[in-house]
Scaffold this motif. Structure first.
Motif, mmCIF file in Angstrom:
data_model
loop_
_atom_site.group_PDB
_atom_site.id
_atom_site.type_symbol
_atom_site.label_atom_id
_atom_site.label_comp_id
_atom_site.label_asym_id
_atom_site.label_seq_id
_atom_site.Cartn_x
_atom_site.Cartn_y
_atom_site.Cartn_z
ATOM 1 N N VAL A 154 72.189 -4.036 47.181
ATOM 2 C CA VAL A 154 73.078 -4.236 46.040
ATOM 3 C C VAL A 154 74.498 -3.869 46.454
ATOM 4 O O VAL A 154 74.757 -2.726 46.842
ATOM 5 N N ALA A 155 75.413 -4.825 46.387
ATOM 6 C CA ALA A 155 76.792 -4.593 46.831
ATOM 7 C C ALA A 155 77.728 -4.624 45.638
ATOM 8 O O ALA A 155 78.134 -5.692 45.179
ATOM 9 N N MET A 156 78.027 -3.446 45.120
ATOM 10 C CA MET A 156 78.898 -3.316 43.956
ATOM 11 C C MET A 156 80.214 -2.675 44.393
ATOM 12 O O MET A 156 81.246 -3.327 44.452
ATOM 13 N N THR A 157 80.150 -1.366 44.671
ATOM 14 C CA THR A 157 81.322 -0.554 44.996
ATOM 15 C C THR A 157 82.162 -1.177 46.099
ATOM 16 O O THR A 157 81.632 -1.745 47.052
ATOM 17 N N PHE A 168 86.962 -4.410 40.562
ATOM 18 C CA PHE A 168 86.486 -4.960 41.841
ATOM 19 C C PHE A 168 87.284 -6.215 42.181
ATOM 20 O O PHE A 168 87.661 -6.979 41.284
ATOM 21 N N ARG A 169 87.519 -6.458 43.460
ATOM 22 C CA ARG A 169 88.425 -7.535 43.832
ATOM 23 C C ARG A 169 87.817 -8.608 44.731
ATOM 24 O O ARG A 169 88.507 -9.556 45.128
ATOM 25 N N THR A 170 86.540 -8.484 45.082
ATOM 26 C CA THR A 170 85.890 -9.546 45.842
ATOM 27 C C THR A 170 85.908 -10.827 44.991
ATOM 28 O O THR A 170 85.589 -10.780 43.812
ATOM 29 N N LYS A 171 86.311 -11.919 45.614
ATOM 30 C CA LYS A 171 86.486 -13.168 44.858
ATOM 31 C C LYS A 171 85.380 -14.174 45.174
ATOM 32 O O LYS A 171 84.972 -14.322 46.327
ATOM 33 N N ALA A 172 84.935 -14.886 44.134
ATOM 34 C CA ALA A 172 84.012 -16.009 44.324
ATOM 35 C C ALA A 172 84.647 -17.213 43.630
ATOM 36 O O ALA A 172 84.672 -17.281 42.399
ATOM 37 N N THR A 173 85.188 -18.140 44.416
ATOM 38 C CA THR A 173 85.910 -19.275 43.834
ATOM 39 C C THR A 173 85.065 -20.534 43.976
ATOM 40 O O THR A 173 84.587 -20.850 45.073
ATOM 41 N N TYR A 174 84.906 -21.217 42.865
ATOM 42 C CA TYR A 174 84.080 -22.429 42.928
ATOM 43 C C TYR A 174 84.868 -23.577 43.545
ATOM 44 O O TYR A 174 86.027 -23.825 43.186
ATOM 45 N N ILE A 182 83.096 -19.962 47.230
ATOM 46 C CA ILE A 182 83.682 -19.391 48.447
ATOM 47 C C ILE A 182 83.919 -17.917 48.201
ATOM 48 O O ILE A 182 84.698 -17.536 47.311
ATOM 49 N N LEU A 183 83.223 -17.092 48.964
ATOM 50 C CA LEU A 183 83.415 -15.639 48.839
ATOM 51 C C LEU A 183 84.544 -15.209 49.758
ATOM 52 O O LEU A 183 84.614 -15.627 50.921
ATOM 53 N N GLU A 184 85.412 -14.358 49.208
ATOM 54 C CA GLU A 184 86.563 -13.911 49.989
ATOM 55 C C GLU A 184 86.847 -12.443 49.666
ATOM 56 O O GLU A 184 86.878 -12.051 48.497
ATOM 57 N N THR A 185 87.050 -11.681 50.723
ATOM 58 C CA THR A 185 87.469 -10.285 50.558
ATOM 59 C C THR A 185 88.962 -10.248 50.845
ATOM 60 O O THR A 185 89.370 -10.437 51.989
ATOM 61 N N PRO A 186 89.785 -10.025 49.817
ATOM 62 C CA PRO A 186 91.228 -10.155 50.043
ATOM 63 C C PRO A 186 91.785 -9.185 51.083
ATOM 64 O O PRO A 186 92.687 -9.536 51.834
ATOM 65 N N ASP A 187 91.263 -7.974 51.131
ATOM 66 C CA ASP A 187 91.724 -7.008 52.136
ATOM 67 C C ASP A 187 90.672 -5.914 52.273
ATOM 68 O O ASP A 187 89.669 -5.917 51.551
ATOM 69 N N PHE A 188 90.923 -4.982 53.168
ATOM 70 C CA PHE A 188 89.900 -3.972 53.447
ATOM 71 C C PHE A 188 89.552 -3.146 52.210
ATOM 72 O O PHE A 188 88.416 -2.714 52.030
ATOM 73 N N GLU A 189 90.541 -2.912 51.351
ATOM 74 C CA GLU A 189 90.251 -2.103 50.164
ATOM 75 C C GLU A 189 89.266 -2.781 49.212
ATOM 76 O O GLU A 189 88.679 -2.133 48.361
ATOM 77 N N ALA A 190 89.120 -4.106 49.370
ATOM 78 C CA ALA A 190 88.168 -4.840 48.533
ATOM 79 C C ALA A 190 86.827 -5.028 49.232
ATOM 80 O O ALA A 190 85.929 -5.676 48.696
ATOM 81 N N ALA A 191 86.688 -4.455 50.437
ATOM 82 C CA ALA A 191 85.405 -4.587 51.142
ATOM 83 C C ALA A 191 84.318 -3.878 50.351
ATOM 84 O O ALA A 191 84.540 -2.800 49.788
ATOM 85 N N LYS A 192 83.159 -4.494 50.287
ATOM 86 C CA LYS A 192 82.009 -3.864 49.654
ATOM 87 C C LYS A 192 81.573 -2.688 50.521
ATOM 88 O O LYS A 192 81.601 -2.769 51.763
ATOM 89 N N CYS A 193 81.170 -1.593 49.907
ATOM 90 C CA CYS A 193 80.745 -0.442 50.712
ATOM 91 C C CYS A 193 79.715 0.380 49.958
ATOM 92 O O CYS A 193 79.405 0.097 48.809
ATOM 93 N N TRP A 194 79.217 1.378 50.624
ATOM 94 C CA TRP A 194 78.205 2.309 50.100
ATOM 95 C C TRP A 194 76.865 1.643 49.819
ATOM 96 O O TRP A 194 75.903 2.319 49.463
ATOM 97 N N VAL A 258 79.303 -1.552 55.099
ATOM 98 C CA VAL A 258 80.545 -2.153 54.612
ATOM 99 C C VAL A 258 80.433 -3.658 54.845
ATOM 100 O O VAL A 258 79.892 -4.085 55.871
ATOM 101 N N MET A 259 80.942 -4.462 53.929
ATOM 102 C CA MET A 259 80.833 -5.917 54.100
ATOM 103 C C MET A 259 82.113 -6.607 53.643
ATOM 104 O O MET A 259 82.627 -6.333 52.561
ATOM 105 N N LEU A 260 82.591 -7.504 54.498
ATOM 106 C CA LEU A 260 83.767 -8.321 54.164
ATOM 107 C C LEU A 260 83.396 -9.794 54.285
ATOM 108 O O LEU A 260 82.654 -10.180 55.206
ATOM 109 N N PHE A 261 83.918 -10.594 53.368
ATOM 110 C CA PHE A 261 83.701 -12.038 53.422
ATOM 111 C C PHE A 261 84.994 -12.730 53.837
ATOM 112 O O PHE A 261 86.072 -12.388 53.340
#
Lengths: 689, 689
Positions: A154-157, A168-174, A182-194, A258-261
């Motif tokens: 489960v990737a929330m935080t 939360f700032r991870t983006k999913a744009t249709y 399209i999943l996109e992590t705008p920057d490291f601070e928006a990376a999924k973690c924990w 940690v996960m980045l798209f």
């Protein structure tokens, strides 16, 4: 005093250093154990514990394993537990929720990493997906996850946001052209973690992301099922970057990741569309009109986790006091002049006062944790019943939310403090790894943070109390709450001028708490109102009314609730001896907690003159009365020796023998260490220094 | 607001996420840093810190080292530090005690294992031997120890006895025929343990044992210099069994050992005979008539260690609040409706209240620790001066003992709580090893236990206060105390009916504390007297008067002392801005500590009506006033980034960059772990589960 001795749970060996105190109890510890857990449940726990004890894969390591080894061993242990399949989970059966909880604590008392890793594979991902699943693809994923044909996390935080989930700032744009998100992590601070299991061991992730339609509009957070690793090679897919979060204070058997798209396309069906979907041509459709409601539903019901954590805290409380109280009954230090033997340290008022309130808390929190968890289960079951009034379900859900939001903090802090006090009360030997307290502290520590930071969570409770309080129709609202959590406020006038009577009884204790909650409710509401009058907005007014007000209100509210539940349960018990000792535990936990509010009790006029002293002397007297009961009370809540794994806390009381064994197990403990030659060189050829 | 910028200590890089708050301070942080440590001392600390930062042997490990590796690395580091010989110690020079203390904290903030290991080789053994040395053999041993031609440890504590040192059971029996002492460990509970350096790295031990003459008489505890390992082969001598105690919660660079003697002969000269000797024909001779005095002298003056620990606690307080307050200034979460940016969490009253009192405590305890340590140094120096009245020296020694016996507990507990609150206030990321808080907690944890369990130590203070109080000539006794610790009790009548005035000033704070100490002294004395009237012996009466009475008395006494010392120092400072901010720190620490006694303040009539609320609102206001000062206050007490070693607490405030770097350093963090194949097998071949 023990009258009969049922064959279950298993008896302790006779004699030994604990026999003296064990024999003093006024009640039968087995009866008590079977009051705390139903026989079926306790037998189930023993089945798990016995399994662990007899399989060498679960043997403890005398030194902390390396990060890598810990992960590997916990993974192996998890497979072994899943293979054994105590609940027929991998066959897709949905087990008795009480048994699921029993497995959680039974495994957790052995290793919280193992417990959590199993839950990652079996519960967390599937629960998250199931809550929002709608299409066949989702149910197919679920089916595979139950059967372990895929593994999910489960990737929330995100790195920059935990508590404020809405941000939360991870983006999913249709993408209408390709028909994908399209999943996109705008920057490291928006990376999924924990995310537990993400680091090394899962093929899929439940990802919370902000849904954007091609018109650039953001429709808020939605859940997605995202394939992250090739299930055959276990390599991450191009566009997905995953790395291990590294070593933590505790729970190192868990591979948090940690996960980045990076422009990562997932198919349209990946959207868990129960709360909103996107048509092929990019139009957003939602069954909810109110985006707030959608948000609530999208985040899912997190009460389950918090309710479970209360019981996990009770288990940690039990482990901590088992170690320190058994040790205190064996450890001797000092004696009166001319006494032939030193006194066991449990004889000292100071030691009793340091530990017995936590013993009492272990009982209260165990009762209350189980009770809230059962309420939650009933609530969930009822919510499937379409005959039940939706408003009742909604109010019920709120009450559960409010109770779990304050129950988890006080359970978490009580266990934290019990562990620390136990560490210190065991002196130097408590500092040995083999005492088992350090590991407990490190693993427990996460409970005060995850599923909501304790201090922030408490605001869920105080906000609700303030909302109800300030409502002109509050009596009606109170009546509508199915659990009756606030019903005592209907007769609020009684508590206005209530004084502490000097009597220390359950009724008097509950009255004092009702007065306290009412007083704090009143003064907090005034404080918030004053802030607003002075021009602060609602956000600021609430923030400025937390310390000494809203925060204390939430704590007093849940302390009262705990005592109320405990009292209502205990009076029902048929065994008078059990009732007597449980009443003492209630009074000790209750007045010890109330004493922390003493300044407020005086300030508001509930206490006067020497009342504080009366309460304090009463607490010490309760400690003294519980001394002969303490070992049996611990016996009734202690896990078996193998699971407790403490040289100081064994049920046979042979502290020094176990200490010796534990120390002699130190790898290369008797050998010269490599650096002996360096020391000799320094000592003989002075040039080196 | 910063007026000038001296070249030392080094400035922080400009800009970055902390610049905003850094610029808000009303005072110059460098001036503050140079108030806390004299320039010579601070430069010395930087010399050590810079040395550590530039030598790869001191590089941190991203994961916890194995027990074996940690021991090995710390040993290498210790040699490197000794080789560098910052204080010319290995050339036999006795350094400036303030510099020795500076080295202790400077090394300790990097690694308490390293700091302690150096002290084992350089200080502990030599101090113990020197205190009791008399013969040429002893001074020869000392000379060799200073030159590192031998390595020694101190073996006091036994498995069964730590706090009650008088009950040690290791025996040294003089054998007239062979002219030797025979050391014997009667059983495992009498085995020496916890001795640092004993496990793997010393050739000699200072051993405390009960001295028996051939007539079977026991003459009490005496110190012996005991060769334990062959200095060339490093093998233990026959008759000596040593093993490693194993892994601990923290301080794992230290090889604590267990030692048993089996009919082990040591020569007659091994007895450190300053306090008593045995003639060749087995007659015991002592310069002391009173065995209690001999015992006191034999145990040596343990104030040194406790005084040092107070300053060590101040260093840990500083590290903890540096991490959490810098992080709080960078971490943003939530915002008022319609605000464009989220608020840094330091803006929340709750976060300020959770952390700033510990920031204030870091300052107060640093001042007080240094002050008590300097008093101790002056006392020791004076005790060599034969012109000074021995009674004055004796009273001085008692005052130092009393202050260190309560100063160490409150310093230890404050740092413990500051570390835990910092861990929680940093949320999930505080749970990462790279946050640096977990290691700090594990290492600090020993401070509340060693050199005296905190709760037991406090009795040294309360017992003395009660003895003075109950003495009919107490005014004279109070006047005789050279440090004037209790002199306010001369005007006790003033405090009988003192009321809280509603003003929150240093004078008012000190008055409230004087009232509190006096009230607790009175009520504790009454409580003890009541116990005795009811037939309890002196031992029991005291034990039954600890909780809420004697224990609280000792705590209130030392809190008052700390505030008094801090106030007297700060008013002397020439810089008005510095005085202003220090006054706020004093008030915050003081009232925050006083608030914990609120119930007692009401009960005794010092507070009335709404006073509690006034104090609480005052605390919150002080927090708000300190918000713009907090980063600069932290800057002035923070060790350099390399030493702090926290991804969250770097002086540049680049939290997320450091977090990313730290996480990406995880060994094999991006790789598949070995067990990926097991997972794939489970997923593909369902037979495995």
């Amino acid at each position: 005093m023990v009258k009969d001795d049922p064959s279950f749970p298993p008896s302790f060996p006779e004699g030994g250093p604990l026999a003296h105190y064990r024999a003093q109890a006024s009640f039968n510890w087995k009866t008590m154990a079977l009051l705390l857990d139903k026989e079926e449940i306790l037998r189930f726990k023993y089945e798990i514990w016995n399994f662990l004890a007899t399989d060498p894969i679960f043997a403890y390591s005398p030194t902390k394993r390396s990060l890598h080894d810990e992960r590997r061993v916990i993974m192996q242990q998890t497979f072994r537990i899943m293979e054994k399949d105590f609940l027929n989970e991998t066959k897709g059966e949905i087990g008795d929720p009480v048994k699921v909880m029993a497995m959680t604590t039974a495994l957790g008392q052995y290793s919280w990493s193992l417990c959590t890793k199993r839950s990652i594979f079996m519960d967390f991902f599937t629960n998250a997906v199931r809550g929002l699943a709608k299409s066949g693809y989702h149910f197919d994923i679920l089916e595979k996850a139950y059967k372990m044909e895929l593994t999910g996390c489960v990737a929330m935080t995100e790195i920059g946001h935990g508590t404020n989930t809405k941000a939360f700032r991870t983006k999913a744009t249709y993408d209408t052209v390709k028909g994908v998100f399209i999943l996109e992590t705008p920057d490291f601070e928006a990376a999924k973690c924990w995310s537990g299991g993400l680091g090394k061991s899962t093929t899929h992730a439940f990802v919370m992301a902000q849904l954007y339609t091609p018109d650039g509009q953001c429709h808020g957070l939605h859940g997605f099922v995202v394939p992250i690793r090739d299930p055959l090679t276990f390599l991450t897919y191009p566009g997905v970057t995953i790395f291990d979060m590294g070593e933590k204070v505790g729970l190192n058997g868990l591979d948090n990741g940690v996960m980045l798209f990076d422009n990562y396309a997932i198919k349209r069906e990946s959207l868990l569309n129960k709360t909103g979907s996107v048509s092929g041509d990019g139009i957003y459709i939602s069954p909810f009109k109110d985006p707030n409601k959608r948000f609530g539903a999208a985040l899912g019901n997190t009460s389950a986790a918090r309710a479970a954590i209360i019981t996990m805290c009770a288990a940690n409380l039990a482990s901590a006091v088992t170690i320190s109280i058994r040790y205190s009954a064996v450890r001797r230090q000092f004696s009166a002049t001319n006494a032939s033997e030193e006194l066991p340290v449990i004889e000292y008022q100071m030691q009793q006062w340091r530990l017995f309130p936590y013993l009492a808390a272990a009982y209260v929190i165990k009762f209350v944790g189980d009770s809230i968890y059962q309420d939650f289960v009933n609530f969930i079951m009822s919510s499937f019943n379409t005959d039940i009034d939706p408003e009742l379900i909604s109010n019920w859900g709120i009450e559960i939310h409010v109770l779990s939001s304050s129950g988890k903090p006080i359970g978490g802090w009580l266990a934290r403090d019990a562990i620390q006090e136990s560490r210190e009360a065991c002196g130097g030997h408590g500092y040995l790894r083999s005492a088992g307290i350090g590991v407990l502290r490190d693993d427990h520590d996460a409970n005060v943070t995850y599923e909501g930071d304790n201090n922030v969570l408490l605001q869920q409770t105080s906000n609700w109390l303030l909302t109800i309080y300030s409502n002109p129709h509050r009596s009606e609202l109170i009546d509508k709450m199915p659990m009756g959590t606030l019903s005592f406020l209907r007769i609020e006038s009684v508590f206005h001028n209530l004084k502490f009577t000097g009597e220390m009884t359950p009724q008097s204790l509950l009255s004092s708490y009702k007065w306290l909650v009412y007083y704090l409710l009143q003064t907090t509401a005034e404080k918030v109102a004053t802030q607003q009058t002075n021009g602060s907005d609602s956000f600021t007014s609430k923030n400025q009314s937390q310390v000494y007000f809203a925060r204390t209100l939430a704590i007093a509210f849940i302390e009262h609730y705990c005592l109320d539940v405990f009292w209502n349960k205990l009076v029902q018990h048929q065994d008078a001896e059990i009732r007597t000792v449980l009443t003492k535990l209630m009074l000790l936990y209750g007045y010890w907690s109330l004493e922390k509010h003493l300044g407020t009790l005086y300030q508001g006029g509930h206490c006067n003159g020497d009342d504080g002293n009366v309460i304090r002397e009463g607490i010490l007297k309760l400690c003294e009365q519980l001394k002969p009961e303490a070992i049996a009370l611990v016996d009734a809540i202690a896990p078996p020796d193998f699971v407790l794994n403490s040289a100081l806390g064994n049920s046979d009381g042979e502290v020094y023998k176990h200490l010796r064994s534990a120390m002699m197990m130190t790898p290369r403990g008797f050998e010269r260490d490599d650096y002996w030659k360096d020391i000799v060189e320094v000592m003989t050829m002075k040039g080196k220094l």
